[in-house]
Write a protein that holds these residues in place. Structure first.
Motif, PDB file in Angstrom:
ATOM      1  N   THR A  48      33.373  38.183  33.533  1.00 38.14           N
ATOM      2  CA  THR A  48      33.114  36.504  33.706  1.00 38.14           C
ATOM      3  C   THR A  48      33.437  35.890  32.405  1.00 38.14           C
ATOM      4  O   THR A  48      33.653  34.594  32.818  1.00 38.14           O
ATOM      5  N   ARG A 162      22.031  41.798  40.934  1.00 37.33           N
ATOM      6  CA  ARG A 162      23.238  41.815  39.755  1.00 37.33           C
ATOM      7  C   ARG A 162      24.462  41.114  40.200  1.00 37.33           C
ATOM      8  O   ARG A 162      25.170  40.608  39.332  1.00 37.33           O
ATOM      9  N   ASP A 163      24.718  40.914  41.475  1.00 39.44           N
ATOM     10  CA  ASP A 163      26.079  40.381  41.849  1.00 39.44           C
ATOM     11  C   ASP A 163      25.885  38.915  41.784  1.00 39.44           C
ATOM     12  O   ASP A 163      26.770  38.138  41.525  1.00 39.44           O
ATOM     13  N   LEU A 167      25.324  35.300  36.703  1.00 44.01           N
ATOM     14  CA  LEU A 167      26.517  34.438  36.622  1.00 44.01           C
ATOM     15  C   LEU A 167      25.879  33.001  36.279  1.00 44.01           C
ATOM     16  O   LEU A 167      26.898  32.105  35.723  1.00 44.01           O
ATOM     17  N   ARG A 229      33.624  38.359  45.474  1.00 47.92           N
ATOM     18  CA  ARG A 229      34.893  38.798  45.736  1.00 47.92           C
ATOM     19  C   ARG A 229      35.826  37.510  46.470  1.00 47.92           C
ATOM     20  O   ARG A 229      36.699  36.965  46.156  1.00 47.92           O
ATOM     21  N   ILE A 269      38.710  33.161  36.510  1.00 51.71           N
ATOM     22  CA  ILE A 269      39.432  32.336  37.356  1.00 51.71           C
ATOM     23  C   ILE A 269      40.427  31.193  36.609  1.00 51.71           C
ATOM     24  O   ILE A 269      41.233  30.748  37.233  1.00 51.71           O
TER      25      ILE A 269
HETATM   26  O1  UT7 Z   1      30.642  28.063  41.587  1.00 55.40           O
HETATM   27  C1  UT7 Z   1      31.245  29.005  42.513  1.00 55.40           C
HETATM   28  C2  UT7 Z   1      30.216  30.280  42.527  1.00 55.40           C
HETATM   29  N1  UT7 Z   1      30.613  31.625  42.542  1.00 55.40           N
HETATM   30  C3  UT7 Z   1      31.681  32.002  41.863  1.00 55.40           C
HETATM   31  O2  UT7 Z   1      32.501  31.494  41.004  1.00 55.40           O
HETATM   32  C4  UT7 Z   1      31.872  33.473  41.916  1.00 55.40           C
HETATM   33  C5  UT7 Z   1      33.250  33.921  41.997  1.00 55.40           C
HETATM   34  N2  UT7 Z   1      33.408  35.350  41.894  1.00 55.40           N
HETATM   35  C6  UT7 Z   1      33.606  36.088  40.555  1.00 55.40           C
HETATM   36  O3  UT7 Z   1      33.424  35.446  39.607  1.00 55.40           O
HETATM   37  C7  UT7 Z   1      33.802  37.547  40.691  1.00 55.40           C
HETATM   38  O4  UT7 Z   1      34.103  38.030  42.010  1.00 55.40           O
HETATM   39  C8  UT7 Z   1      32.336  38.487  40.226  1.00 55.40           C
HETATM   40  C9  UT7 Z   1      32.226  38.179  38.810  1.00 55.40           C
HETATM   41  C10 UT7 Z   1      31.148  38.091  40.990  1.00 55.40           C
HETATM   42  C11 UT7 Z   1      32.530  39.908  40.538  1.00 55.40           C
HETATM   43  O5  UT7 Z   1      33.739  40.216  39.741  1.00 55.40           O
HETATM   44  P1  UT7 Z   1      34.659  41.138  40.314  1.00 55.40           P
HETATM   45  O6  UT7 Z   1      35.835  41.450  39.339  1.00 55.40           O
HETATM   46  O7  UT7 Z   1      35.225  40.465  41.608  1.00 55.40           O
HETATM   47  O8  UT7 Z   1      33.876  42.573  40.765  1.00 55.40           O
HETATM   48  P2  UT7 Z   1      33.604  43.338  42.164  1.00 55.40           P
HETATM   49  O9  UT7 Z   1      32.553  42.242  42.960  1.00 55.40           O
HETATM   50  O10 UT7 Z   1      35.065  43.605  42.594  1.00 55.40           O
HETATM   51  O11 UT7 Z   1      32.654  44.395  41.760  1.00 55.40           O
HETATM   52  C12 UT7 Z   1      33.550  45.560  40.660  1.00 55.40           C
HETATM   53  C13 UT7 Z   1      32.483  46.566  40.623  1.00 55.40           C
HETATM   54  C14 UT7 Z   1      31.536  46.765  41.765  1.00 55.40           C
HETATM   55  O12 UT7 Z   1      31.653  48.340  41.825  1.00 55.40           O
HETATM   56  P3  UT7 Z   1      32.479  49.537  42.455  1.00 55.40           P
HETATM   57  O13 UT7 Z   1      32.286  49.206  44.016  1.00 55.40           O
HETATM   58  O14 UT7 Z   1      33.729  49.239  41.884  1.00 55.40           O
HETATM   59  O15 UT7 Z   1      31.919  50.752  42.062  1.00 55.40           O
HETATM   60  C15 UT7 Z   1      30.557  46.361  41.847  1.00 55.40           C
HETATM   61  O16 UT7 Z   1      29.641  47.029  42.544  1.00 55.40           O
HETATM   62  O17 UT7 Z   1      31.422  46.160  39.637  1.00 55.40           O
HETATM   63  C16 UT7 Z   1      30.121  46.305  40.401  1.00 55.40           C
HETATM   64  N3  UT7 Z   1      29.209  45.266  40.031  1.00 55.40           N
HETATM   65  C17 UT7 Z   1      28.626  45.291  38.737  1.00 55.40           C
HETATM   66  N4  UT7 Z   1      28.657  46.161  37.486  1.00 55.40           N
HETATM   67  C18 UT7 Z   1      27.857  45.583  36.675  1.00 55.40           C
HETATM   68  C19 UT7 Z   1      29.010  43.778  40.433  1.00 55.40           C
HETATM   69  N5  UT7 Z   1      28.272  43.140  39.831  1.00 55.40           N
HETATM   70  C20 UT7 Z   1      27.922  43.844  38.786  1.00 55.40           C
HETATM   71  C21 UT7 Z   1      27.110  43.603  37.715  1.00 55.40           C
HETATM   72  N6  UT7 Z   1      27.086  44.692  36.641  1.00 55.40           N
HETATM   73  N7  UT7 Z   1      26.582  42.568  37.439  1.00 55.40           N
END
Ligand code: UT7
Length: 340
Positions: A48, A162-163, A167, A229, A269
């Protein structure tokens, strides 16, 4: 929005004559969050770009943040609250369902001549509100408008999820907008929405669909929920398109833009959007590492810091762009007129 709505900028222009911001004192680092959920500083920084965020005090509500930012904006514009015709607060985290946070702010400022309402477009709220303020000024319905973006997302965050909890952060930004000659100040606006994606980021309970109840609290429905995602994919598609629209509607080319001020949600992003546009990353102002995603406050706080730091200078063409829940997005081009 139609093409003519985007380019038909009205008989009068509008410009920013004062800008302010407020940051809660408390800084929460990634290392603190490591102690709350299964995450790491390394994961958060790599995925992030965020290193720390501000957290409002227990007694601080969104209107308190907006008040402090607004006072600085009013002082910068050299006007008194009594000169305001209208106050708009963009927020997804109002003090309460009603009255509007803008009315609470109006009372606190003593802005006795001003109408006041909130605008709800999640992280795009402030950019939407600036477009509305411009419309009022261009149509001659208002001369002086205060537009604040204020958020206390920490109060709607599930600190066990943690999701989301890594952030977001709290802050407020505010501007005073006043009439100017067309051709300076704001040059174009572009607003969009896709309600079909509404469930991707939401606080489901506390409204009329799922009124607050013991069950809604047990299910954590009063906290923000997000499909990260999918929001990520939407953001990477949406930012380049919104920037291109704002530029076209201002009759400029992308190379005419001196500084882009994007919504500060995730450094990846912003990098992806810069790549898609073929624009150097240096043209994008970034402060997400210090504040995380502060929703509607993110763009005005970033603009404030870009001006303070000398990145935005008088005469510069600046494009502001936001996206968020709704889904919503909004952008605008402006020629910066305020001497810093
Ligand atoms: O104003 C608009 C508001 N929202 C946003 O802007 C959010 C937009 N999305 C994002 O910024 C990203 O999708 C995130 C930062 C939320 C997540 O990043 P990502 O690269 O898309 O990660 P992911 O969801 O594909 O997850 C990758 C891995 C997963 O584990 P596995 O399935 O690969 O084993 C998640 O479970 O990272 C894991 N994970 C975490 N690990 C450590 C998800 N959150 C965390 C965390 N710490 N906080």
């Amino acid at each position: 929005m139609t093409e003519s709505a985007g380019t038909g900028m009205g008989l009068r222009g509008s410009t920013i004559t004062g800008i302010g911001r407020y940051l809660p004192r408390r800084i929460m680092t990634n290392h603190e969050i490591e102690k709350m959920v299964d995450t790491s500083d390394e994961w958060i920084v790599t995925r992030t770009g965020i290193r720390e965020r501000r957290i409002a005090a227990p007694e601080e509500a969104s209107s308190d943040l907006a008040y402090a930012a607004s006072q600085e904006a009013l002082a910068g514009a050299g006007i008194t609250p009594a000169q305001l015709d209208l106050i708009i607060v963009g927020t997804a985290t109002p003090d309460m369902l009603f009255p509007a946070t803008a009315c609470i702010l109006q009372d606190r400022l003593g802005a006795k001549q001003a109408g006041a309402f909130d605008l709800s477009a999640a992280c795009s709220s402030w950019v939407y509100a600036v477009a509305v303020a411009h419309g009022y000024i261009a149509a001659g319905l208002a001369k002086t408008v205060l537009v604040a973006g204020a958020e206390t997302l920490s109060k709607f965050t599930n600190w066990k999820d943690r999701d989301t909890c890594v952030l977001f952060g709290d802050s407020a930004g505010a501007v005073v907008m006043q009439a100017c000659e067309p051709g300076s100040g704001f040059l174009s606006f572009y607003l969009g929405a896709d309600g079909a994606g509404g469930s991707l980021i939401a606080i489901p309970a506390g409204g009329s669909r799922i009124p607050a109840s013991f069950e809604s609290i047990e299910r954590n429905q009063h906290f923000m929920q997000m499909n990260g995602r999918e929001v990520y994919k939407f953001a990477v598609r949406c930012i380049p398109k919104a920037i291109e629209e704002a530029v076209q509607r201002a009759h400029l080319t992308i190379d005419d833009v001196d500084v882009f001020i994007p919504h500060q949600a995730n450094i990846r992003i912003i990098d992806a959007a810069a790549g898609r546009l073929g624009q150097p990353r240096e043209k994008f102002f970034i402060n997400v590492e210090r504040y995380g995603n502060t929703s509607s406050a993110s763009v005005p706080v970033a603009l404030y810091e870009a001006v303070e730091g000398g990145r935005v200078k008088p005469g510069d063409v600046v494009v502001l762009v936001a996206f968020g829940g709704g889904l919503t997005w909004g952008s605008c081009a402006l020629r910066w007129t305020k001497p810093s």
